[in-house]
Design a protein around this motif. Sequence first.
Motif, PDB file in Angstrom:
ATOM      1  N   ARG A  76     126.725  73.147  63.893  1.00  0.00           N
ATOM      2  CA  ARG A  76     125.476  73.676  63.361  1.00  0.00           C
ATOM      3  C   ARG A  76     125.289  73.185  61.934  1.00  0.00           C
ATOM      4  O   ARG A  76     126.266  73.100  61.178  1.00  0.00           O
ATOM      5  CB  ARG A  76     125.550  75.194  63.395  1.00  0.00           C
ATOM      6  N   MET A  77     124.084  72.866  61.563  1.00  0.00           N
ATOM      7  CA  MET A  77     123.760  72.528  60.168  1.00  0.00           C
ATOM      8  C   MET A  77     122.624  73.411  59.701  1.00  0.00           C
ATOM      9  O   MET A  77     121.814  73.887  60.514  1.00  0.00           O
ATOM     10  CB  MET A  77     123.375  71.050  60.030  1.00  0.00           C
ATOM     11  N   GLY A  78     122.582  73.633  58.414  1.00  0.00           N
ATOM     12  CA  GLY A  78     121.545  74.520  57.916  1.00  0.00           C
ATOM     13  C   GLY A  78     121.236  74.296  56.457  1.00  0.00           C
ATOM     14  O   GLY A  78     121.909  73.516  55.776  1.00  0.00           O
ATOM     15  N   TRP A  79     120.189  74.968  56.028  1.00  0.00           N
ATOM     16  CA  TRP A  79     119.784  74.974  54.631  1.00  0.00           C
ATOM     17  C   TRP A  79     119.804  76.405  54.124  1.00  0.00           C
ATOM     18  O   TRP A  79     119.277  77.315  54.783  1.00  0.00           O
ATOM     19  CB  TRP A  79     118.375  74.392  54.471  1.00  0.00           C
ATOM     20  N   TYR A  80     120.402  76.580  52.976  1.00  0.00           N
ATOM     21  CA  TYR A  80     120.409  77.856  52.271  1.00  0.00           C
ATOM     22  C   TYR A  80     119.761  77.622  50.918  1.00  0.00           C
ATOM     23  O   TYR A  80     119.632  76.489  50.463  1.00  0.00           O
ATOM     24  CB  TYR A  80     121.837  78.361  52.076  1.00  0.00           C
ATOM     25  N   THR A 135     133.132  75.868  57.222  1.00  0.00           N
ATOM     26  CA  THR A 135     131.817  75.524  56.681  1.00  0.00           C
ATOM     27  C   THR A 135     131.944  74.652  55.447  1.00  0.00           C
ATOM     28  O   THR A 135     132.657  75.008  54.502  1.00  0.00           O
ATOM     29  CB  THR A 135     131.032  76.799  56.328  1.00  0.00           C
ATOM     30  N   TYR A 136     131.259  73.539  55.482  1.00  0.00           N
ATOM     31  CA  TYR A 136     131.188  72.639  54.332  1.00  0.00           C
ATOM     32  C   TYR A 136     129.816  72.804  53.662  1.00  0.00           C
ATOM     33  O   TYR A 136     128.823  73.084  54.331  1.00  0.00           O
ATOM     34  CB  TYR A 136     131.353  71.186  54.769  1.00  0.00           C
ATOM     35  N   TYR A 195     120.823  74.352  49.308  1.00  0.00           N
ATOM     36  CA  TYR A 195     122.130  73.831  49.704  1.00  0.00           C
ATOM     37  C   TYR A 195     122.133  73.527  51.199  1.00  0.00           C
ATOM     38  O   TYR A 195     121.681  74.342  52.011  1.00  0.00           O
ATOM     39  CB  TYR A 195     123.234  74.848  49.421  1.00  0.00           C
ATOM     40  N   CYS A 196     122.690  72.393  51.530  1.00  0.00           N
ATOM     41  CA  CYS A 196     122.916  72.034  52.921  1.00  0.00           C
ATOM     42  C   CYS A 196     124.306  72.517  53.323  1.00  0.00           C
ATOM     43  O   CYS A 196     125.228  72.494  52.497  1.00  0.00           O
ATOM     44  CB  CYS A 196     122.820  70.513  53.042  1.00  0.00           C
ATOM     45  N   ASN A 197     124.468  72.964  54.561  1.00  0.00           N
ATOM     46  CA  ASN A 197     125.808  73.256  55.027  1.00  0.00           C
ATOM     47  C   ASN A 197     126.011  72.782  56.450  1.00  0.00           C
ATOM     48  O   ASN A 197     125.054  72.515  57.182  1.00  0.00           O
ATOM     49  CB  ASN A 197     126.156  74.742  54.844  1.00  0.00           C
ATOM     50  N   ALA A 198     127.258  72.657  56.815  1.00  0.00           N
ATOM     51  CA  ALA A 198     127.621  72.221  58.153  1.00  0.00           C
ATOM     52  C   ALA A 198     128.795  73.055  58.637  1.00  0.00           C
ATOM     53  O   ALA A 198     129.800  73.181  57.929  1.00  0.00           O
ATOM     54  CB  ALA A 198     127.989  70.744  58.164  1.00  0.00           C
TER      55      ALA A 198
END
Length: 120
Positions: free
Chosen positions: A33-37, A108-109, A94-97
Amino acid sequence: QVQLVESGGGLVQAGGSLRLSCAASGTISRINRMGWYRQAPGKQRELVASITSDDSTNYADSVKNRFAISTDNNKNTVYLQMNSLKSEDTAVYYCNAAVRLSVHVEYTYWGQGTQVTVSS
């Protein structure tokens, strides 16, 4: 390991648009999963949008129908198209993966963050 590099932030007037990009490198085949916070001054970091490896998406109520998350065909870059921007969207994004380490374990990165400033 996975490395994330964000780009696309900047200054925009209210009502305008920006597109953020986050390029992932490393063990991208294990990304679930990838996301934006985002985090505004004095506030906690909050989820903006996320997308799973099978393209299921999730959005914060505050950005529904304004923002859109997507990935490229190789699923190593995630985008956040932001339209109808408001001053309250001003934050560091922030992007995370979420990377699968084993069947039931994720790690989580995070990227380094990119500033988005919306002027009213």
